[in-house]
Every structure is written in structure tokens, then in C-alpha cells.
Design an enzyme around this catalytic site. Structure first.
Site, PDB file in Angstrom:
ATOM      1  N   SER A 198       0.845  -1.187   0.000  1.00  8.53           N
ATOM      2  CA  SER A 198       0.000   0.000   0.000  1.00  8.53           C
ATOM      3  C   SER A 198       0.882   1.239   0.000  1.00  8.53           C
ATOM      4  CB  SER A 198      -0.910   0.007   1.231  1.00  8.53           C
ATOM      5  OG  SER A 198      -0.128   0.189   2.402  1.00  8.53           O
ATOM      6  N   LYS A 199       0.250   2.400   0.063  1.00 12.01           N
ATOM      7  CA  LYS A 199       0.987   3.669  -0.013  1.00 12.01           C
ATOM      8  C   LYS A 199       2.022   3.815   1.093  1.00 12.01           C
ATOM      9  CE  LYS A 199      -2.578   6.347  -2.412  1.00 12.01           C
ATOM     10  NZ  LYS A 199      -3.548   7.455  -2.310  1.00 12.01           N
ATOM     11  N   ARG A 200       1.775   3.185   2.227  1.00 12.52           N
ATOM     12  CA  ARG A 200       2.725   3.366   3.330  1.00 12.52           C
ATOM     13  C   ARG A 200       4.076   2.706   3.035  1.00 12.52           C
ATOM     14  NH1 ARG A 200      -0.471  -0.783   5.104  1.00 12.52           N
ATOM     15  NH2 ARG A 200       0.605  -2.679   5.759  1.00 12.52           N
ATOM     16  N   GLY A 216       5.730   3.267   0.427  1.00 12.47           N
ATOM     17  CA  GLY A 216       6.475   4.135  -0.493  1.00 12.47           C
ATOM     18  C   GLY A 216       5.861   4.084  -1.873  1.00 12.47           C
TER      19      GLY A 216
END
Length: 479
Positions: free
Chosen positions: A250-252, A254
Site C-alpha cells: 500500500s501507499k505506506r 512508499g
């Protein structure tokens, strides 16, 4: 049921695959891998690849997302033979098929209110029954077609849907688990699961490669295909990709957007090579050319298990491709990063000359561009730590001697620069480090660079001499 020949199909094409993203965001890594597997399977079998934009979610679909998907596919060089097709431009076709299904009795109108449906669901949950439509309207003909209604697919009630998934093996779902799916909403718009079926039929899709999150859709789609008398494709559901920490990517973690990897300095060849190995392999081989991928790829060899994304492995691959691809090819991608970092590379050494030198140290094109500044621009300051160590008063003598010898050179070659450095060290009876380190800092502003004979050669004689003079003055001023 009659089918319009919207897509004249070549009888010689035995395999036709598709990638069908929804334009509600960028092309993410999981989608890119699915597209790659689908593309490779088509190419391996001398087939064709279709790109279809599934934009029936009118509220969330955007032209910007569509553009981002196309840009990502083009950057990865996953070319399609047909498309891009857009579902929103095919509503007439979907409604034509729905009207034929109503006539054939494989679909029916449902006039139930939301309140009634909520009551039915609540009663089923209270009785610990599976929530599903109770077919109240199946034989209810006391309504006008002009009244608000949805259209439902009449799903079989007996038996099971059985299909051999190319990745996961045999899957069987009882029809009693499946609902009478809504295929047209009250506003007249067809629903996702139905549009997909008509598209795969019309477009002659033989193999559907997609994420495992679609497994629950497959039995519903197979039943609709059977009701239409359409051929059933082979399905292959690939597992998800997890981040380095084992959690779903996911976006976390990077960069998850394909174009974000471009922005971070990765080559498309590196990302493609990395993605193909996230779930598929051929022995212990790690490096695959595109031609080798096409020759060796087999969808049946894709793992059922989730894959773990490893950024270090991707960086290793990227550095490999930076060093091994034709330097002109790498330079084309590097140009983007030079412009992005506002480095004017029009005057000075050619990018093709600095790539082999800097790619020994840089893992990304972004790093390489950043490290190349001193080849093209003057710098105002020296690295503080390196200056404290290497720009002491005693550095003036070797720098001055080296300046004298380099000024005298008529032929500015790596060999001659190297000889000048050796002669300076010998005449002053000092170690090479006492010459090379101040020289490096003077010419690059940094304590790290490739070999100084090569670096000075590429920086050029005029710039090198001017920077040596500037460094000597800087050290004297400090003293």
C-alpha cells in the site's frame, strides 16, 4: 443469441488475453504485474493482447486516471494489439444483450423497494441464512416496465460452477451460494460484472488473467456466459503482493504507482524483470531479457502464494540494467531526471560518457543525475566533513604542484592525468591519498566520486584547472 460482429475476430489467433483496469487511480504495481503476466501469456502463444478501460464507476472514474494508466503501460512497453476500449462507450451493446436476456427468460425485472430488500436481508440474517434475493419478482407480472426497476440475472439454483483455474487448480462453487445478480440498475446503467462478461465474449478473450480478489466474481460471470451460449475463457487468478513487512502492499510502503518508480529513477526493464519474478520463476535465473520472458513464461507456473516486495532486490536489478543496457538507451531515461532536477546538460560531457562511470555507485537514475551535477555546474560550497579532513593547510602544496602539471598537459587524457597525479605524489614524497582526496574535493565539491583521472577527464581541462585554483584560494583564506 445473436452477437454483433463488433470485433472481427481472426480465426488464426488461438490466444487472446486482456488487461482491464478501472480508471479510479494510477496504475499500481499489482495491476502492472497482472498486465505483464497477461501480456506475456499472449506473446508466448503468438496471441493478441487487449487493453480495456472498465469505467462504469462513473463517480470515481477520471480522465486523469485513464491517462495515468495509459502512460504507465506505455512506459513499461506493454503494447496492445486492440484498444483501448471503454465500457462507457458500449452501453447500447450491453443493454441490447440485457433486452435479449429478458426475452429469453434468463433475466427478469425486479421492482422491490430498498425497504423490502432490507427486511428480507434482516430476516435471513436472523435465521442465520445466507443473505440473497428471494426471487419475489421472478413471476410477478403485475407491473409496468415503465415503473422503476432493476434487471436481475436468473442464476441457476441447482448444481455447481466448476472451473480449472490456471494458477489455483480446480475451484467449485455451489449455485446455492450465488445471488440473482443485478445486471442493470434503476437508472438504466449496466453493472460491472455484466459488462465484463459481454466484453470478454465480444472481444474473443480466451484467457482471463486477473487478481485473486476477482475469484468470487468468476462463478457469477461463468453462469452469465453459459446463459448467453458464449464460450468460457480459462481463468487465472494471481495472488496479491505484500510489502517488505508482509502486509498488503500500500501507499505506506512508499512507491506503489508505476510512474512513481519512474520518478524514483528505476528503468522500466528493471521493474518488468522484478515484477515477473514476483510469483513466477525459471530455475534460479534472476535476470531475464524481454525475449527470454516471452519464451519461458507459463501462467501455470505462477505461484499460488502471495509475493513479498523487496526494494533492495529491485535496486540491485536496476543497477544491473543501468550498467548493462546500451548506454544510449539508459541516456534517454536519464535525460528526464536531468531535466527534473534542473540540470542543464546541453553544454559539457555527453550523458553516454558519465553513465558507465557513475552507475558503479548509483542505484537509481535519480541518484545518478544528482551525482552528475559537478560535470555540468559550478558549486558554491564544499562538503563540510570532507573539507575539514582534506582541505588543511598542507593540501595547498600538492594541489599547486598538480595544477602546474595539469596546466602543462597538451593532451587531456585519463593516462596523462593519472601520470600527473603520480608524479606529484612522488616529487613531494607523499602518499597518493594526499593528492587524490584534495583533488577530488576541489573538482567535485564532494568527498566521493569515481576515479579522479576519469572524473577530471570528463569535467574537462578548463573547468578542472579553474576549480583547482579556487580550492587553493579557499584553503589559503581559511588559514
Amino acid at each position: 443469441m445473436n452477437i454483433e460482429n463488433l470485433f472481427p475476430l481472426d480465426p488464426n489467433v488461438k490466444v487472446r488475453t486482456r488487461f482491464a483496469p478501472s480508471p479510479t487511480g494510477y496504475l499500481h504495481v499489482g495491476g502492472a504485474r497482472t498486465a505483464l503476466y497477461s501480456w506475456l501469456y499472449a506473446k508466448h502463444n503468438q496471441g493478441e493482447f487487449v487493453l480495456r478501460i472498465e469505467d462504469t464507476d462513473l463517480e470515481r472514474s477520471t480522465p486523469e486516471a485513464t491517462a495515468a494508466i495509459l502512460e504507465g503501460m506505455e512506459w513499461l512497453n506493454l503494447a496492445w494489439e486492440h484498444g483501448p476500449y471503454f465500457q462507457t462507450k458500449r452501453f447500447d451493446r450491453y443493454n441490447q444483450v440485457i433486452d435479449q436476456m429478458l426475452e429469453a427468460g434468463t433475466a427478469y425485472r425486479c421492482y422491490c423497494s430498498k425497504e423490502r430488500l432490507d427486511e428480507v436481508r434482516a430476516a435471513q440474517e436472523a435465521n442465520k441464512e445466507k443473505a440473497r434475493y428471494d426471487r419475489h419478482c421472478l413471476n410477478d407480472h403485475n407491473h409496468s416496465p415503465d415503473e422503476p426497476h432493476v434487471v436481475r440475472f436468473k442464476n441457476p439454483q441447482e448444481g455447481s460452477v466448476v472451473f480449472d483455474d490456471a494458477v489455483r487448480g480446480r475451484i467449485e462453487i455451489s449455485n446455492s451460494e450465488l445471488d440473482d445478480l443485478i445486471i442493470r440498475r434503476t437508472d438504466g446503467s449496466p453493472t460491472y460484472n455484466f459488462c465484463v462478461v459481454v466484453d470478454d465474449w465480444d472481444m474473443g478473450i480466451t484467457h482471463v488473467v486477473r487478481g485473486e480478489d476477482h475469484i468470487n466474481n468468476t462463478p457469477r460471470q461463468i453462469n452469465i456466459l453459459k446463459a448467453l451460449g458464449a464460450p468460457i475463457p480459462t481463468y487465472a487468478h494471481v495472488s496479491m503482493i505484500n510489502g517488505d513487512d508482509g502486509q498488503k502492499l500500500s501507499k505506506r510502503h512508499g512507491a506503489v504507482s508505476v510512474m512513481q518508480y519512474r520518478d524514483e529513477g528505476y528503468l522500466p526493464e528493471a521493474l518488468i524483470n522484478y515484477l515477473v519474478r514476483l510469483g513466477w520463476g525459471h530455475g534460479d535465473q534472476e535476470i531475464f531479457s524481454r525475449e527470454e520472458m516471452i519464451e519461458l513464461f507459463d501462467i501455470h507456473s505462477v505461484s499460488k502464494s502471495a509475493s513479498a516486495f523487496n526494494t533492495e532486490k529491485l535496486q540491485w536489478l536496476n543497477q544491473h540494467y543501468m550498467r548493462s543496457l546500451p548506454v544510449e538507451q539508459v541516456a534517454k531515461y536519464l535525460e528526464w531526471h536531468m531535466r527534473d532536477q534542473n540540470i542543464d546538460f546541453s553544454n559539457g560531457v555527453n550523458l553516454t560518457e558519465i553513465i558507465p562511470v557513475l552507475s558503479e555507485r548509483a542505484k537509481t537514475l535519480k541518484e545518478l543525475a544528482s551525482q552528475s551535477r559537478y560535470f555540468y555546474e559550478e558549486f558554491d560550497a564544499y562538503d563540510e566533513k570532507a573539507a575539514a579532513k582534506n582541505f588543511k593547510a598542507e593540501a595547498v602544496a600538492p594541489l599547486a604542484k598538480l595544477l602546474e602539471k595539469l596546466t602543462a598537459l597538451s593532451d587531456w587524457t585519463v593516462e596523462n592525468i593519472h601520470d600527473a597525479m603520480n608524479q606529484t605524489a612522488a616529487e613531494l614524497e607523499i602518499g597518493m591519498g594526499k593528492v587524490g582526496m584534495p583533488f577530488r574535493l576541489a573538482v567535485t565539491g564532494s568527498g566521493q566520486s569515481p576515479s579522479m583521472d576519469i572524473t577530471a577527464k570528463l569535467v574537462g581541462k578548463e573547468r578542472t584547472l579553474a576549480r583547482l585554483e579556487k580550492a587553493i584560494k579557499f584553503i589559503q583564506a581559511q588559514a
